[in-house]
Design an enzyme around this catalytic site. Structure first.
Site, mmCIF file in Angstrom:
data_model
loop_
_atom_site.group_PDB
_atom_site.id
_atom_site.type_symbol
_atom_site.label_atom_id
_atom_site.label_comp_id
_atom_site.label_asym_id
_atom_site.label_seq_id
_atom_site.Cartn_x
_atom_site.Cartn_y
_atom_site.Cartn_z
ATOM 1 N N ARG A 1 -1.199 -14.781 -10.560
ATOM 2 C CA ARG A 1 -1.300 -13.434 -9.995
ATOM 3 C C ARG A 1 -1.639 -13.570 -8.520
ATOM 4 N NH1 ARG A 1 -5.708 -14.119 -8.453
ATOM 5 N NH2 ARG A 1 -5.590 -12.162 -7.308
ATOM 6 N N GLY A 2 -1.557 -12.434 -7.808
ATOM 7 C CA GLY A 2 -1.649 -12.460 -6.359
ATOM 8 C C GLY A 2 -0.245 -12.551 -5.795
ATOM 9 N N ALA A 3 0.090 -11.638 -4.883
ATOM 10 C CA ALA A 3 1.478 -11.525 -4.428
ATOM 11 C C ALA A 3 2.063 -12.842 -3.908
ATOM 12 C CB ALA A 3 1.583 -10.430 -3.361
ATOM 13 N N ARG B 1 7.253 -8.333 -12.194
ATOM 14 C CA ARG B 1 6.244 -7.362 -11.765
ATOM 15 C C ARG B 1 6.823 -6.577 -10.595
ATOM 16 N NH1 ARG B 1 0.150 -8.941 -11.149
ATOM 17 N NH2 ARG B 1 -0.036 -6.705 -11.529
ATOM 18 N N GLN C 1 -10.950 -9.478 -11.547
ATOM 19 C CA GLN C 1 -10.474 -10.563 -10.678
ATOM 20 C C GLN C 1 -11.503 -10.946 -9.623
ATOM 21 O OE1 GLN C 1 -8.730 -7.897 -11.722
ATOM 22 N NE2 GLN C 1 -6.534 -8.147 -11.405
ATOM 23 N N ASP D 1 -0.249 -6.189 -1.758
ATOM 24 C CA ASP D 1 0.900 -6.560 -2.578
ATOM 25 C C ASP D 1 2.210 -6.045 -2.000
ATOM 26 O OD1 ASP D 1 0.058 -7.733 -5.509
ATOM 27 O OD2 ASP D 1 -1.538 -6.564 -4.585
ATOM 28 N N ASN E 1 -2.387 -2.169 -2.779
ATOM 29 C CA ASN E 1 -3.245 -3.286 -3.163
ATOM 30 C C ASN E 1 -3.906 -2.939 -4.492
ATOM 31 O OD1 ASN E 1 -4.362 -5.918 -2.522
ATOM 32 N ND2 ASN E 1 -6.314 -4.898 -2.201
ATOM 33 N N LYS E 2 -4.663 -3.870 -5.018
ATOM 34 C CA LYS E 2 -5.298 -3.670 -6.315
ATOM 35 C C LYS E 2 -6.069 -2.360 -6.352
ATOM 36 C CE LYS E 2 -5.016 -5.713 -9.257
ATOM 37 N NZ LYS E 2 -4.091 -5.492 -10.391
#
Length: 343
Positions: free
Chosen positions: A48-50, A89, A194, A235, A245-246
């Site tokens: 995970r993480g762009a 995603r 996270q 992201d 973003n998250k």
């Protein structure tokens, strides 16, 4: 340790991914040698993480080629498998950008594809180092304090979320290396923690002082004067500076604006999507309801309650004090827009 940490590693015939769903209590590697396993790993947040997803997607083209050779796929079937990786995603633009970049070498064969994927990974690490230095310079000049800074961050943006080093956490590491960091406030980050599971784990490896706090505590921490700056990742960044973003990030930005505290977004240029005009055009991924109405498989909400679980939110560009990429810092809220400077 974190300087050498790689969430995504090519083994010669597949990908070795650190299973981030198990950290911080267990460190296990997922061996990825087929497209189904890779798509599942991306969707389940094993990786995970762009930027990290982008690197995994880049190597995913090679995985599709190798699987196609083993199983006798046609070229159309290989391309369809690559499309599945690309769409695993929808919000993080890096996945699409990196897959598309590697596909420009598709006709040249496996070696060319692997060389391009390795370049994607190498360039991301280089970009992270550059933005870490630029972001630290900008913050120290902007805040203008001689004392070490108190910084808030949201979600995980370190080596685990990238090809190496980190974006927002790279800025924080740079401040720490210069002796200019007092403490980090780490938002736990709902719904999968996270921040508390991953960011805190990385900070422990670095020996960086930090507090883990509930997402709902972030605004109060900022407004009480306990934070000198917030640094987050992204992201997808639209041409007008709107930033996905998250989920929970926009609340941090609003509190920073009210308190007069810099809100810095750190992301590589691969996260800037000039084809997306504004944040209204960014597709926001909705995850399963069980992530917010259950905890560890146990129902926490009444049986009649539904779960609303957007994985991301969009921070308007007017709230983004600075956007740091490997090319330097744009002061977005002052009118320096990605769409004007990066075409």
């Amino acid at each position: 340790m974190s300087q050498e940490l790689r969430a995504v590693n090519w083994t010669g015939n597949g990908l070795a991914l650190i299973d981030q769903t198990l950290l911080p209590h267990r460190t296990e590697i997922v061996d990825v040698r087929d497209v189904d396993t890779l798509v599942d790993a991306v969707r389940r947040l094993v990786v995970r993480g762009a930027p990290a997803i982008g690197a995994a997607g880049a190597y995913g083209v090679a995985i599709a080629l190798l699987q196609g050779a083993r199983e006798g796929w046609s070229e159309d079937e290989v391309r369809a498998a690559v499309a599945r990786v690309r769409e695993a995603r929808p919000t993080a633009v890096n996945l699409m950008v990196c897959v598309d970049r590697v596909m420009t070498r598709f006709a040249e064969g496996l070696d060319a594809v692997l060389a391009e994927a390795a370049a994607v990974q190498r360039e991301d690490v280089e970009a992270n180092r550059a933005m870490g230095a630029a972001g630290a310079d900008w913050l120290l000049k902007r805040v203008g304090e001689d004392r070490p800074l108190r910084v808030l961050t949201h979600c995980n943006t370190g080596a685990l979320a990238t090809a190496g080093w980190g974006t927002a956490l790279g800025v924080i590491r740079e401040l720490h290396a210069r002796g200019r960091l007092e403490v980090v406030y780490v938002d736990e980050t709902r719904p999968l923690l996270q921040g508390s599971r991953l960011t805190a784990w990385e900070l422990v490896q670095e020996g960086i002082p930090h507090y883990v706090q509930a997402d709902g505590a972030a605004a109060g921490t900022i407004l009480r004067g306990q934070v000198d700056a917030a640094v987050v990742g992204a992201d997808r960044i639209a041409a007008n500076g709107d930033t996905a973003n998250k989920v929970g990030t926009v609340g941090v930005a609003l509190a920073c604006a009210d308190a007069g505290v810099p809100f810095l977004v750190a992301a590589p240029t691969t996260t800037v999507d000039l084809a997306t005009a504004t944040g209204a055009d960014i597709h926001i991924e909705l995850r399963g309801e069980e992530e917010v109405v259950e905890w560890a498989g146990v129902r926490t909400a009444p049986a009649g309650s539904r779960g609303h679980n957007p994985a991301f939110d969009v921070t308007p560009g007017r709230l983004v004090t600075g956007l740091v990429t490997e090319r330097g810092v744009l002061e977005v809220s002052a009118g320096e827009l990605p769409g004007d400077r990066m075409r």
